[in-house]
Design a protein around this motif. Sequence first.
Motif: not given
Length: 281
Positions: A32-33, A36-37, A41, A59, A132, A140-141, A143-144, A148
């Motif tokens: 996930l990191g 997202l980054y 990350y 990060c 979280w 959050e996951i 939304k991808l 992904q």
Amino acid sequence: MAAVDQNSLRKLVEGQLLRLEGNAFQDCMDRLGLVLYPGDYQPVRAAGPKGDTKNDGYCPKARVFFAAHATRGETFAKTKGKIRGDLEGCLQEHRDVKVWRFLTNDTLPGEVDQFIDNTLRPLYPDVTIEVWGLKTLADEISKLKQGQVERIIDVITVDEPEFEVVVLNHMKTGRDLWPVLSNCLGWLPHEEPHDCTDDEQDLIDSAVQSFRDWSDISGDIEFSRFSVRDAQRSITAILEELAEKRLGLYAATTDDYPLTGGPSPFLGTVAIFRIVRVASE
């Protein structure tokens, strides 16, 4: 993974996260990191006498540090001690920590959340302390992009399985339908008459969306008998609207449907809906 709607996808992700323990959960959070980054990350694993320096991933550019821990089944005291120890250890070992984010595949109880807000945040006002939990991670996951999501929760795309024969029951009241809505993790595409008028189509679309909405929040209201009865009354009213148009809802669930792929797929219950024309009584 077959395409699913947003609510079903979120439930699927929640179910997959709940299965993870220990390093498997940390690996999932690393994936996930990395999404997202991108380009920032960096995963971290324990090595040598200093372990992971109270840092499961970070990060360097954004100065966001992560602590990933599967808390399911822990006592409140152990969870609070883990959070405080990881936070304070991270701040001692690392400079310029802007955000410290605790990741867990559980929903933290109010006592733990209160401890974070009333004790830890006032002690470290220069650091944004975030938690979280299960639902936030699933949101959050979800939304991808689908590719992904599949990589993060470690699933492989598979074809739809063949189904055994399932007997559908006529749903006349919300009490009839509630077990279907509250127990399913996904939905198969519903069937409906091919000769619907525009008004009938609008009614059917509205009814199906309402059923999905009730299904999505069913886990949040099951603790309250009053809330469940109120939901059932609302569902009965929708079914009565359909009946006025001589439309009947037949539904059932089927178990052990592979919602994910891979060698060890996540199996869940899915709902089957069919709307048909019924003869007047």
